[in-house]
Design a protein around this motif. Structure first.
Motif, PDB file in Angstrom:
ATOM      1  N   UNK A 120     -25.692   9.405   4.776  1.00 31.22           N
ATOM      2  CA  UNK A 120     -25.150  10.480   3.848  1.00 31.22           C
ATOM      3  C   UNK A 120     -25.877  11.815   3.533  1.00 31.22           C
ATOM      4  N   UNK A 121     -26.765  12.385   4.706  1.00 33.89           N
ATOM      5  CA  UNK A 121     -27.588  13.599   4.514  1.00 33.89           C
ATOM      6  C   UNK A 121     -27.119  14.599   5.354  1.00 33.89           C
ATOM      7  N   UNK A 122     -27.016  15.844   4.816  1.00 33.53           N
ATOM      8  CA  UNK A 122     -26.817  16.773   5.995  1.00 33.53           C
ATOM      9  C   UNK A 122     -28.087  17.535   5.793  1.00 33.53           C
ATOM     10  N   UNK A 123     -28.724  17.788   6.981  1.00 31.78           N
ATOM     11  CA  UNK A 123     -29.964  18.275   7.420  1.00 31.78           C
ATOM     12  C   UNK A 123     -29.513  19.810   8.050  1.00 31.78           C
ATOM     13  N   UNK A 124     -30.395  20.543   7.104  1.00 30.14           N
ATOM     14  CA  UNK A 124     -30.026  22.322   7.461  1.00 30.14           C
ATOM     15  C   UNK A 124     -31.484  22.583   8.101  1.00 30.14           C
ATOM     16  N   UNK A 140     -29.619  17.642   2.200  1.00 29.94           N
ATOM     17  CA  UNK A 140     -28.484  17.784   1.227  1.00 29.94           C
ATOM     18  C   UNK A 140     -27.973  16.597   1.176  1.00 29.94           C
ATOM     19  N   UNK A 141     -27.514  16.083  -0.277  1.00 26.91           N
ATOM     20  CA  UNK A 141     -26.764  14.830  -0.235  1.00 26.91           C
ATOM     21  C   UNK A 141     -25.387  15.052  -0.013  1.00 26.91           C
ATOM     22  N   UNK A 142     -24.814  14.450   1.032  1.00 24.17           N
ATOM     23  CA  UNK A 142     -23.472  14.447   1.570  1.00 24.17           C
ATOM     24  C   UNK A 142     -22.769  13.948   0.591  1.00 24.17           C
ATOM     25  N   UNK A 163     -22.670  18.639  -2.818  1.00 26.01           N
ATOM     26  CA  UNK A 163     -23.495  18.334  -1.777  1.00 26.01           C
ATOM     27  C   UNK A 163     -24.860  19.033  -2.411  1.00 26.01           C
ATOM     28  N   UNK A 164     -25.561  18.622  -3.437  1.00 31.47           N
ATOM     29  CA  UNK A 164     -26.610  19.093  -3.783  1.00 31.47           C
ATOM     30  C   UNK A 164     -27.971  18.932  -2.621  1.00 31.47           C
ATOM     31  N   UNK A 165     -28.878  19.984  -2.964  1.00 35.69           N
ATOM     32  CA  UNK A 165     -30.168  19.929  -2.249  1.00 35.69           C
ATOM     33  C   UNK A 165     -31.002  18.820  -2.699  1.00 35.69           C
ATOM     34  N   UNK A 166     -31.738  18.152  -1.942  1.00 29.46           N
ATOM     35  CA  UNK A 166     -32.638  17.069  -2.470  1.00 29.46           C
ATOM     36  C   UNK A 166     -34.042  17.313  -2.012  1.00 29.46           C
ATOM     37  N   UNK A 224     -26.999  19.670  10.580  1.00 30.41           N
ATOM     38  CA  UNK A 224     -26.967  18.483  11.606  1.00 30.41           C
ATOM     39  C   UNK A 224     -26.574  17.214  10.756  1.00 30.41           C
ATOM     40  N   UNK A 225     -26.097  16.313  11.302  1.00 29.45           N
ATOM     41  CA  UNK A 225     -25.783  15.042  10.724  1.00 29.45           C
ATOM     42  C   UNK A 225     -26.155  13.905  11.726  1.00 29.45           C
ATOM     43  N   UNK A 226     -26.867  12.760  11.371  1.00 30.11           N
ATOM     44  CA  UNK A 226     -27.412  11.813  12.188  1.00 30.11           C
ATOM     45  C   UNK A 226     -26.655  10.480  11.674  1.00 30.11           C
ATOM     46  N   UNK A 227     -26.805   9.625  12.606  1.00 23.48           N
ATOM     47  CA  UNK A 227     -26.140   8.157  12.403  1.00 23.48           C
ATOM     48  C   UNK A 227     -27.022   6.985  13.002  1.00 23.48           C
TER      49      UNK A 227
END
Length: 242
Positions: A88-92, A121-123, A129-132, A178-181
């Motif tokens: 649950x992380x968006x990587x920018x 960012x918290x997905x 979607x706040x910056x973490x 990006x998103x990862x799994x």
């Protein structure tokens, strides 16, 4: 292979199970959203365009040692993918200041960063979607420290590849998401998509025109018009690129 039941529907794709438990079917939609889905619309042909662009880039990344969830394309708008548990992380990754980075820091649009900036960012739509920070990410147990290190390393590798790839398309890569799994073996795979929906892309052939150079979803966000033409232009250049 036939699609079975709908597993999940997001803003840009519908995910289906298949008759193979470790394989899913991603169906790309023409729907467009911005500002955490507060703005909605449709971009004609977007699903097929983004599916094609993402497929080409995933194949290129695989050839360069980056593992992705991509398998193949049964139709122009569909992608067979390996089943993963999405973190649950968006990587920018940012190379040039734009968007929220300018709004939150005062950096001028177009400022070239001395080194790529990797942000998390918290997905989570309800939270916006706040910056973490790294510590908050670990506090929420969204990933392990080893996974965060692995994601950061992969994100920078992908950035290096994409900068050079888009340069060959006469496009500047400003930033991207990006998103990862994790697969069944707990290996990190690049998932989701890489397209004008998830990247800021500037056309090098139009000079410094701040509106004319935009080849991505900012045309939708900012009501710049010619959205379909911009996406189609990216597709044509990506398909020609080696």
């Amino acid at each position: 292979m036939s699609a079975l039941t709908k597993l999940y529907e997001g803003k840009a794709k519908i995910l289906y199970t298949t008759d193979e438990p470790d394989i899913l079917l991603a169906d790309f939609k023409d729907d467009a959203t911005a500002f955490n889905a507060q703005k909605r619309g449709s971009i004609q042909g977007k699903g097929a365009i983004n599916c094609s662009i993402s497929s080409k880039i995933f194949q290129k990344l695989e050839a360069n040692g980056i593992k992705t969830h991509y398998i193949d394309n049964p139709t122009p708008t569909q992608m067979r993918v390996r089943a993963v548990k999405i973190l649950p992380i968006e990587v920018v990754v940012r190379n040039i200041a734009a968007g929220s980075l300018c709004q939150q820091t005062g950096l001028l649009l177009g400022t070239v960063l001395k080194q790529p900036l990797v942000e998390f960012y918290y997905k989570n739509d309800p939270l916006g979607d706040p910056l973490l920070t790294r510590d908050r990410l670990l506090l929420l147990e969204l990933a392990t420290p080893e996974q965060v290190d692995g994601i950061t390393h992969l994100a920078l590798q992908i950035n290096n590849f994409l900068i050079n790839f888009f340069r060959r398309c006469d496009i500047t890569l400003v930033d991207f998401k990006l998103e990862f799994g994790l697969n069944s073996k707990q290996q990190l795979l690049l998932a989701d998509e890489i397209s004008p929906d998830t990247c800021r892309l500037w056309d090098n052939s139009v000079g410094d025109d701040p509106n004319g150079r935009v080849l991505d979803k900012d045309r939708f966000r900012q009501d710049l018009g010619n959205i379909e033409n911009a996406y189609q232009e990216v597709l044509q250049r990506v398909l020609k690129a080696e």
